[in-house]
Design a protein around this motif. Structure first.
Motif, PDB file in Angstrom:
ATOM      1  N   LEU A  20       8.886  56.073  49.881  1.00 14.08           N
ATOM      2  CA  LEU A  20       8.880  57.407  49.275  1.00 14.08           C
ATOM      3  C   LEU A  20       7.558  57.688  48.568  1.00 14.08           C
ATOM      4  N   LYS A  21       7.032  56.701  47.869  1.00 10.55           N
ATOM      5  CA  LYS A  21       5.759  56.889  47.166  1.00 10.55           C
ATOM      6  C   LYS A  21       4.611  57.132  48.148  1.00 10.55           C
ATOM      7  N   THR A  22       4.693  56.525  49.308  1.00 12.31           N
ATOM      8  CA  THR A  22       3.669  56.738  50.330  1.00 12.31           C
ATOM      9  C   THR A  22       3.771  58.149  50.894  1.00 12.31           C
ATOM     10  N   ILE A  23       4.990  58.611  51.114  1.00 14.75           N
ATOM     11  CA  ILE A  23       5.187  59.975  51.619  1.00 14.75           C
ATOM     12  C   ILE A  23       4.650  61.002  50.632  1.00 14.75           C
ATOM     13  N   ILE A  24       4.883  60.782  49.333  1.00 13.33           N
ATOM     14  CA  ILE A  24       4.501  61.773  48.325  1.00 13.33           C
ATOM     15  C   ILE A  24       3.038  61.633  47.898  1.00 13.33           C
ATOM     16  N   GLY A  25       2.344  60.609  48.408  1.00  3.73           N
ATOM     17  CA  GLY A  25       0.914  60.475  48.138  1.00  3.73           C
ATOM     18  C   GLY A  25       0.542  59.583  46.982  1.00  3.73           C
ATOM     19  N   ALA A  26       1.530  58.914  46.378  1.00  9.03           N
ATOM     20  CA  ALA A  26       1.233  58.026  45.253  1.00  9.03           C
ATOM     21  C   ALA A  26       0.713  56.673  45.725  1.00  9.03           C
ATOM     22  N   VAL A  27       1.026  56.312  46.953  1.00 13.73           N
ATOM     23  CA  VAL A  27       0.498  55.097  47.587  1.00 13.73           C
ATOM     24  C   VAL A  27      -0.188  55.532  48.878  1.00 13.73           C
ATOM     25  N   ARG A  28      -1.390  55.037  49.109  1.00 17.12           N
ATOM     26  CA  ARG A  28      -2.143  55.410  50.305  1.00 17.12           C
ATOM     27  C   ARG A  28      -1.846  54.450  51.450  1.00 17.12           C
ATOM     28  N   PRO A  29      -1.437  54.970  52.601  1.00 14.94           N
ATOM     29  CA  PRO A  29      -1.213  54.084  53.746  1.00 14.94           C
ATOM     30  C   PRO A  29      -2.531  53.557  54.285  1.00 14.94           C
ATOM     31  N   SER A  30      -2.515  52.332  54.783  1.00 15.72           N
ATOM     32  CA  SER A  30      -3.724  51.760  55.382  1.00 15.72           C
ATOM     33  C   SER A  30      -3.816  52.109  56.864  1.00 15.72           C
ATOM     34  N   SER A  31      -2.675  52.497  57.445  1.00 14.47           N
ATOM     35  CA  SER A  31      -2.675  52.980  58.827  1.00 14.47           C
ATOM     36  C   SER A  31      -1.425  53.805  59.064  1.00 14.47           C
ATOM     37  N   GLY A  32      -1.410  54.518  60.176  1.00 17.96           N
ATOM     38  CA  GLY A  32      -0.278  55.370  60.493  1.00 17.96           C
ATOM     39  C   GLY A  32      -0.496  56.798  60.024  1.00 17.96           C
ATOM     40  N   ALA A  33       0.503  57.647  60.235  1.00 14.39           N
ATOM     41  CA  ALA A  33       0.375  59.067  59.885  1.00 14.39           C
ATOM     42  C   ALA A  33       1.687  59.604  59.344  1.00 14.39           C
ATOM     43  N   ILE A  34       1.562  60.603  58.458  1.00 10.88           N
ATOM     44  CA  ILE A  34       2.723  61.289  57.887  1.00 10.88           C
ATOM     45  C   ILE A  34       2.510  62.784  58.079  1.00 10.88           C
ATOM     46  N   LYS A  35       3.474  63.448  58.700  1.00 10.76           N
ATOM     47  CA  LYS A  35       3.395  64.890  58.901  1.00 10.76           C
ATOM     48  C   LYS A  35       4.589  65.579  58.261  1.00 10.76           C
ATOM     49  N   PHE A  36       4.326  66.725  57.642  1.00  7.20           N
ATOM     50  CA  PHE A  36       5.375  67.544  57.055  1.00  7.20           C
ATOM     51  C   PHE A  36       5.266  68.947  57.623  1.00  7.20           C
ATOM     52  N   GLU A  37       6.299  69.372  58.306  1.00 10.59           N
ATOM     53  CA  GLU A  37       6.302  70.661  59.010  1.00 10.59           C
ATOM     54  C   GLU A  37       5.067  70.817  59.901  1.00 10.59           C
ATOM     55  N   GLY A  38       4.694  69.733  60.562  1.00  9.11           N
ATOM     56  CA  GLY A  38       3.570  69.749  61.492  1.00  9.11           C
ATOM     57  C   GLY A  38       2.205  69.568  60.858  1.00  9.11           C
ATOM     58  N   VAL A  39       2.143  69.552  59.515  1.00  7.04           N
ATOM     59  CA  VAL A  39       0.873  69.390  58.804  1.00  7.04           C
ATOM     60  C   VAL A  39       0.667  67.920  58.452  1.00  7.04           C
ATOM     61  N   ASP A  40      -0.497  67.382  58.780  1.00  8.03           N
ATOM     62  CA  ASP A  40      -0.812  65.991  58.449  1.00  8.03           C
ATOM     63  C   ASP A  40      -1.067  65.883  56.946  1.00  8.03           C
ATOM     64  N   ILE A  41      -0.195  65.136  56.241  1.00  7.27           N
ATOM     65  CA  ILE A  41      -0.333  64.993  54.782  1.00  7.27           C
ATOM     66  C   ILE A  41      -0.763  63.582  54.397  1.00  7.27           C
ATOM     67  N   THR A  42      -1.164  62.786  55.383  1.00 10.76           N
ATOM     68  CA  THR A  42      -1.478  61.379  55.146  1.00 10.76           C
ATOM     69  C   THR A  42      -2.512  61.188  54.043  1.00 10.76           C
ATOM     70  N   LYS A  43      -3.504  62.064  54.003  1.00 17.48           N
ATOM     71  CA  LYS A  43      -4.586  61.900  53.027  1.00 17.48           C
ATOM     72  C   LYS A  43      -4.557  62.960  51.922  1.00 17.48           C
ATOM     73  N   LYS A  44      -3.518  63.762  51.878  1.00 19.69           N
ATOM     74  CA  LYS A  44      -3.431  64.792  50.847  1.00 19.69           C
ATOM     75  C   LYS A  44      -3.012  64.188  49.510  1.00 19.69           C
ATOM     76  N   THR A  45      -3.370  64.862  48.420  1.00 21.45           N
ATOM     77  CA  THR A  45      -2.992  64.412  47.089  1.00 21.45           C
ATOM     78  C   THR A  45      -1.535  64.780  46.808  1.00 21.45           C
ATOM     79  N   THR A  46      -0.969  64.148  45.804  1.00 20.56           N
ATOM     80  CA  THR A  46       0.419  64.447  45.436  1.00 20.56           C
ATOM     81  C   THR A  46       0.610  65.926  45.086  1.00 20.56           C
ATOM     82  N   PRO A  47      -0.246  66.555  44.251  1.00 22.92           N
ATOM     83  CA  PRO A  47      -0.070  67.986  43.976  1.00 22.92           C
ATOM     84  C   PRO A  47      -0.098  68.851  45.234  1.00 22.92           C
ATOM     85  N   GLU A  48      -0.975  68.513  46.166  1.00 22.26           N
ATOM     86  CA  GLU A  48      -1.046  69.272  47.417  1.00 22.26           C
ATOM     87  C   GLU A  48       0.253  69.123  48.221  1.00 22.26           C
ATOM     88  N   ILE A  49       0.797  67.915  48.226  1.00 21.81           N
ATOM     89  CA  ILE A  49       2.030  67.657  48.970  1.00 21.81           C
ATOM     90  C   ILE A  49       3.211  68.392  48.331  1.00 21.81           C
TER      91      ILE A  49
END
Length: 234
Positions: free
Chosen positions: A44-73
């Motif tokens: 959950l922390k990785t999805i919300i941006g509190a932990v940065r993934p070292s690989s892989g991707a996270i998309k929300f409604e088609g938008v890549d949020i992998t590198k977005k900040t928590t406020p942006e998410i």
């Protein structure tokens, strides 16, 4: 709505998640199940941006949020209610709720959102001017969930909402989560109370030592050997 694809994450040099993949579609209640230390909270922390993934991707409604900040998410429509409640104990119930509504554009919108959470948890209306730290554990959990709902999220992520509560309050919390689902709220639920979670969830994922080891419809998972032996003691 949410798609996590082969996400790996670590705390420093210690790997925690290993190629985690899961999805949540609109209107679903999806349970993420596992024992302590399995990687549920880190997911959950990785999805919300509190932990940065070292690989892989996270998309929300088609938008890549992998590198977005928590406020942006959060602005995109995700809300995370952490385990342990973590209310602002020195602030009143009303002040806690208003902090959750920081994205609201008008006073009328804040008022409407408050009325909605009072509809879910009437006791909070009675406690509005009370310091959050003086509430019971159950009331603090109600406040934590309500604060998460004040941002009017498209996806609500709940981390162990039943943790530390008496059995009667656990029933109330799960009943409220089921009610939220009935009203159309999309939910990703992390829980150790496996049977209770699967009773209200559409689908579930089982995580062990940072890896997804099983997934499927709730009715199938509750009958699986893995769930029955590892979590239900059968």
């Amino acid at each position: 709505m949410l798609e996590v694809s082969e996400v790996t994450a670590a705390y420093g040099e210690v790997p925690v998640l290993h190629q985690i993949s899961l999805r949540v579609t609109q209107g679903e209640l999806v349970a993420l199940l596992g024992s302590n230390g399995a990687g549920k909270t880190t997911t959950l922390k990785t999805i919300i941006g509190a932990v940065r993934p070292s690989s892989g991707a996270i998309k929300f409604e088609g938008v890549d949020i992998t590198k977005k900040t928590t406020p942006e998410i959060v602005q995109l429509g995700l809300s995370y209610v952490p385990e342990g409640r973590l209310v602002f104990s020195s602030l009143t119930v009303e002040e806690n709720l208003r902090l959750g509504a920081f994205l609201a554009k008008s006073k009328s919108e804040v008022k409407a959102r408050m009325e909605y959470v009072f509809h879910l948890f009437p006791i909070l209306k009675e406690r509005l001017g009370q310091k959050a730290g003086t509430l019971s554990g159950g009331e603090q959990q109600m406040l934590a969930i309500s604060r998460g709902l004040m941002s009017c999220p498209k996806l609500l992520m709940l981390d162990e909402p039943s943790l530390g509560l008496m059995p009667k309050l656990v029933e109330e919390v799960f009943a409220t989560i089921a009610k939220l689902k009935e009203e159309g709220q999309t939910i990703l639920l992390v829980e150790q109370n496996v049977r209770e979670a699967l009773d209200i969830a559409d689908r579930g994922y089982v995580i062990q030592t940072g890896r997804i080891v099983a997934s499927g419809l709730s009715k199938d998972l509750v009958e699986s050997d893995l769930i029955r032996k590892a979590f239900l003691g059968i």
